[in-house]
Design a protein around this motif. Structure first.
Motif, mmCIF file in Angstrom:
data_model
loop_
_atom_site.group_PDB
_atom_site.id
_atom_site.type_symbol
_atom_site.label_atom_id
_atom_site.label_comp_id
_atom_site.label_asym_id
_atom_site.label_seq_id
_atom_site.Cartn_x
_atom_site.Cartn_y
_atom_site.Cartn_z
ATOM 1 N N ILE A 18 -0.418 -1.441 13.671
ATOM 2 C CA ILE A 18 -1.665 -1.157 13.911
ATOM 3 C C ILE A 18 -1.584 -0.782 15.587
ATOM 4 N N CYS A 44 -6.981 3.156 12.703
ATOM 5 C CA CYS A 44 -5.514 2.893 12.508
ATOM 6 C C CYS A 44 -5.143 2.727 10.993
ATOM 7 N N ALA A 55 -5.778 -6.584 16.865
ATOM 8 C CA ALA A 55 -4.537 -5.616 16.136
ATOM 9 C C ALA A 55 -3.311 -6.434 16.622
ATOM 10 N N LYS A 83 -1.353 -4.270 7.456
ATOM 11 C CA LYS A 83 -1.387 -2.861 7.235
ATOM 12 C C LYS A 83 -0.257 -2.633 6.082
#
Length: 194
Positions: free
Chosen positions: A100, A51, A174, A183
């Motif tokens: 994600i 991811c 996540a 992220k």
């Protein structure tokens, strides 16, 4: 603006980090199973890596991380199959969203689990065929023998438990990492543009 070299270096470093995390969480945190294998957290890291990273980086990171764990654990016959299976389980995931945990990535734990279970089932069939080959029967005779395929079925439950556990850990991790906006902090240039 980051240069191409800086982006590539950052992706290589992240790939190495994910490979190391996969190795550590596969080798050191494991629950032994009746079939001689073990349940671990490494696959959840592979899903996360897929991811974050472009597909070739994610696949290489996954394969290397899984294979290193087998190497350190003494599972030498599984080195190549593990490298291939772990690289393949990174394929279904997408890194293009800002988050994600997207609905697409949440659903991709299913094909990744199927790849894990089917990959290790086929690996077990090949290993049993090599083990059972005789001078009269040979590898092909043992490989096509239904008894060999039936004997390999014993590993399906433990590999299914492994896949389900990895899916749950991935979904929880996540969600938590998205709350921390990790992220965007690590790879702000990839999200939504890749």
């Amino acid at each position: 603006m980051k240069t191409h070299t800086e982006k590539t270096l950052k992706l290589l470093v992240l790939s190495a980090m994910f490979a190391a995390m996969t190795t550590v969480l596969t080798f050191f945190i494991k629950i032994p199973t009746a079939g001689g294998g073990y349940i671990h957290l490494g696959d959840a890291v592979i899903y996360l890596a897929a991811c974050f990273l472009p597909t070739p980086y994610a696949m290489l990171s996954a394969g290397v991380g899984g294979a290193l764990s087998d190497l350190f654990g003494g599972y030498f016959v599984y080195l190549f199959p593990t490298f291939l299976i772990k690289a393949l389980i990174a394929l279904p995931f997408s890194r293009t969203a800002e988050k994600i945990l997207t609905s697409r990535n949440a659903c991709m734990v299913l094909p990744a689990g199927v790849i894990t279970v089917a990959g290790y089932y086929l690996t077990k069939v090949f290993l049993l065929a090599f083990d059972q080959a005789t001078t009269s029967q040979g590898f092909w005779g043992a490989f096509t023998n239904p008894v060999t395929w039936g004997a390999a079925l014993e590993n399906i439950p433990e590999n299914t438990i492994q896949a389900v556990g990895s899916a749950v850990v991935f979904l929880v991790a996540a969600f938590a990492l998205d709350k921390a906006n990790l992220k965007q902090k690590l790879l702000p240039y990839t999200a939504a543009k890749a």
